[in-house]
Design a protein around this motif. Structure first.
Motif, PDB file in Angstrom:
ATOM      1  N   TRP A   1       0.780  -1.232   0.000  1.00 42.16           N
ATOM      2  CA  TRP A   1       0.000   0.000   0.000  1.00 42.16           C
ATOM      3  C   TRP A   1       0.809   1.277   0.000  1.00 42.16           C
ATOM      4  N   TYR A   2       1.940   1.295   0.667  1.00 43.32           N
ATOM      5  CA  TYR A   2       2.669   2.547   0.863  1.00 43.32           C
ATOM      6  C   TYR A   2       4.055   2.511   0.245  1.00 43.32           C
ATOM      7  N   LYS A   3       4.443   3.606  -0.364  1.00 41.70           N
ATOM      8  CA  LYS A   3       5.826   3.767  -0.810  1.00 41.70           C
ATOM      9  C   LYS A   3       6.682   4.187   0.369  1.00 41.70           C
ATOM     10  N   THR A   4       6.144   5.082   1.195  1.00 45.91           N
ATOM     11  CA  THR A   4       6.817   5.520   2.419  1.00 45.91           C
ATOM     12  C   THR A   4       5.770   5.713   3.505  1.00 45.91           C
ATOM     13  N   PHE A   5       6.206   5.602   4.723  1.00 48.52           N
ATOM     14  CA  PHE A   5       5.338   5.934   5.858  1.00 48.52           C
ATOM     15  C   PHE A   5       6.230   6.230   7.048  1.00 48.52           C
ATOM     16  N   GLY A   6       5.673   6.901   8.024  1.00 46.63           N
ATOM     17  CA  GLY A   6       6.428   7.239   9.215  1.00 46.63           C
ATOM     18  C   GLY A   6       5.644   6.882  10.458  1.00 46.63           C
ATOM     19  N   LEU A   7       6.363   6.751  11.526  1.00 46.48           N
ATOM     20  CA  LEU A   7       5.760   6.456  12.824  1.00 46.48           C
ATOM     21  C   LEU A   7       6.407   7.362  13.855  1.00 46.48           C
ATOM     22  N   ARG A   8       5.595   7.994  14.653  1.00 46.11           N
ATOM     23  CA  ARG A   8       6.099   8.890  15.693  1.00 46.11           C
ATOM     24  C   ARG A   8       5.364   8.575  16.991  1.00 46.11           C
ATOM     25  N   VAL A   9       6.097   8.330  18.056  1.00 49.50           N
ATOM     26  CA  VAL A   9       5.498   8.127  19.374  1.00 49.50           C
ATOM     27  C   VAL A   9       5.771   9.389  20.172  1.00 49.50           C
ATOM     28  N   SER A  10       4.699  10.029  20.622  1.00 49.50           N
ATOM     29  CA  SER A  10       4.801  11.307  21.319  1.00 49.50           C
ATOM     30  C   SER A  10       3.905  11.303  22.545  1.00 49.50           C
ATOM     31  N   LYS A  11       4.231  12.173  23.474  1.00 48.15           N
ATOM     32  CA  LYS A  11       3.408  12.341  24.665  1.00 48.15           C
ATOM     33  C   LYS A  11       2.701  13.688  24.580  1.00 48.15           C
ATOM     34  N   VAL A  12       1.390  13.674  24.745  1.00 40.69           N
ATOM     35  CA  VAL A  12       0.599  14.907  24.748  1.00 40.69           C
ATOM     36  C   VAL A  12       0.580  15.437  26.178  1.00 40.69           C
ATOM     37  N   GLU A  13       1.128  16.618  26.356  1.00 42.87           N
ATOM     38  CA  GLU A  13       1.158  17.240  27.686  1.00 42.87           C
ATOM     39  C   GLU A  13      -0.095  18.071  27.945  1.00 42.87           C
ATOM     40  N   ARG A  14      -0.552  18.779  26.915  1.00 45.44           N
ATOM     41  CA  ARG A  14      -1.763  19.596  27.010  1.00 45.44           C
ATOM     42  C   ARG A  14      -2.483  19.524  25.667  1.00 45.44           C
ATOM     43  N   ASP A  15      -3.781  19.757  25.737  1.00 51.07           N
ATOM     44  CA  ASP A  15      -4.597  19.715  24.520  1.00 51.07           C
ATOM     45  C   ASP A  15      -5.697  20.757  24.654  1.00 51.07           C
ATOM     46  N   TYR A  16      -5.712  21.744  23.768  1.00 52.83           N
ATOM     47  CA  TYR A  16      -6.694  22.824  23.827  1.00 52.83           C
ATOM     48  C   TYR A  16      -7.451  22.922  22.510  1.00 52.83           C
ATOM     49  N   PHE A  17      -8.720  23.213  22.571  1.00 54.85           N
ATOM     50  CA  PHE A  17      -9.539  23.446  21.388  1.00 54.85           C
ATOM     51  C   PHE A  17     -10.375  24.686  21.629  1.00 54.85           C
ATOM     52  N   PHE A  18     -10.689  25.393  20.571  1.00 46.97           N
ATOM     53  CA  PHE A  18     -11.607  26.515  20.683  1.00 46.97           C
ATOM     54  C   PHE A  18     -12.399  26.634  19.387  1.00 46.97           C
ATOM     55  N   THR A  19     -13.524  27.278  19.448  1.00 41.64           N
ATOM     56  CA  THR A  19     -14.326  27.552  18.259  1.00 41.64           C
ATOM     57  C   THR A  19     -14.551  29.046  18.171  1.00 41.64           C
ATOM     58  N   VAL A  20     -14.702  29.535  16.959  1.00 40.68           N
ATOM     59  CA  VAL A  20     -14.895  30.964  16.730  1.00 40.68           C
ATOM     60  C   VAL A  20     -16.363  31.222  16.481  1.00 40.68           C
TER      61      VAL A  20
END
Length: 79
Positions: free
Chosen positions: A60-79
């Motif tokens: 299926w893929y020619k290339t792909f990446g994998l990243r393992v990360s830790k989410v410290e904060r997560d914010y969302f807003f709407t206008v």
């Protein structure tokens, strides 16, 4: 297969959710969220997931990446 993997992941201990987007050319990103590094490791070694990983590499893929990360904060807003 992507939908099937999301369904399977949702059944795994430690799964928190998934987000996925694609552009008009089909290029995209999928982010899955897990409670711990152990939960990620267990998902990586799931037998059906391993089959999908191999198909991704061979078909299926020619290339792909994998990243393992830790989410410290997560914010969302709407206008």
């Amino acid at each position: 297969m992507g939908d099937k993997m999301v369904e399977l992941a949702a059944e795994q201990p430690g799964f928190l959710g998934v987000e996925s987007v694609r552009d008009h050319n089909g290029v995209g990103i999928t982010v899955s969220y897990w409670e711990s590094l152990d939960a990620i490791k267990n998902w990586k070694h799931n037998e059906l997931h391993k089959v999908a990983q191999e198909k991704g590499k061979s078909e299926w893929y020619k290339t792909f990446g994998l990243r393992v990360s830790k989410v410290e904060r997560d914010y969302f807003f709407t206008v």
